[in-house]
Design an enzyme around this catalytic site. Structure first.
Site, mmCIF file in Angstrom:
data_model
loop_
_atom_site.group_PDB
_atom_site.id
_atom_site.type_symbol
_atom_site.label_atom_id
_atom_site.label_comp_id
_atom_site.label_asym_id
_atom_site.label_seq_id
_atom_site.Cartn_x
_atom_site.Cartn_y
_atom_site.Cartn_z
ATOM 1 C CE LYS A 45 -2.294 -0.949 3.803
ATOM 2 N NZ LYS A 45 -1.602 -2.220 4.155
ATOM 3 N NE ARG A 57 1.810 -5.168 11.450
ATOM 4 C CZ ARG A 57 2.560 -4.473 10.598
ATOM 5 N NH1 ARG A 57 3.797 -4.864 10.323
ATOM 6 N NH2 ARG A 57 2.078 -3.408 9.991
#
Length: 211
Positions: free
Chosen positions: A13, A167
């Protein structure tokens, strides 16, 4: 253009955000960078965030939302922005809506978990200047040494394999539902992450050109 970038940690990203920012001349607002700066400076917010980030958990909504709201009020966001790392939960997305901020699209970069682990566990960051490298995809000229300033390269705690797995679990449980949230609003765009950054970028730019 007002854009949200979605995708698992390590999906790319940040890289795509830089390229979109350059093309459309809008700022990238990365909560990760803001929080890391606060951690480094030892601010009150940074100290609050530290115990969560070290475990690979999400920083509480009230801390993150406060930062974002202040950031979006700055003049450089007048013509649009890219949100990278926010919202991460449905309540955060709802808080964004309550601020009166309507995004043009939520762009989700899709990458398999196994690929994410390979990407992130190979990341190396300069202890001094913060420059980023990778043992496979972006090797430094000298092993373990930063090309930019010559300082030592380290593995960030949140890039260690177990933390990455933690995560990813948090992402699937708390962040992935955002895809359905924005799909219901007709704003979701999905792009398959490719092995080459340039190939992913081509797909991203083609998708954004249709907005």
């Amino acid at each position: 253009m007002k854009l949200i970038l979605l995708g698992a940690p390590g999906a790319g990203k940040g890289t795509q955000a830089e390229l979109i920012s350059e093309k459309y001349n809008i700022p990238t607002i990365s909560t990760g960078n803001i929080i890391r700066a606060a951690l480094k400076e030892g601010t009150e917010m940074g100290l609050k965030a530290k115990e969560y980030t070290e475990r690979g958990e999400l920083v509480p909504d009230e801390v993150v939302i406060g930062i974002i709201e202040e950031r979006l009020e700055l003049p450089d966001c007048k013509n649009g922005f890219i949100l990278d790392g926010f919202p991460r939960t449905i309540p955060q997305a709802e808080a964004l809506d309550k601020m009166g901020i309507t995004v043009d699209a939520a762009l989700s970069i899709e990458v398999d978990d196994s690929e994410i682990v390979k990407r992130m566990s190979g990341r190396r960051v300069c202890h001094k200047c913060g420059a980023s490298f990778h043992t496979e995809f972006k090797k430094p000229k000298k092993d373990g040494i930063c090309d930019a300033c010559g300082d030592e390269l380290i593995i960030r705690k949140d890039d260690e394999a177990q933390t990455v797995l933690n995560r990813l679990q948090v992402f699937h449980e708390q962040t992935e539902p955002l895809k359905s949230y924005y799909e219901a609003q007709g704003r979701l765009i999905e792009v398959e992450g490719q092995d080459k950054v340039s190939d992913t970028t081509a797909l991203v730019m083609a998708a954004l050109s249709k907005i």
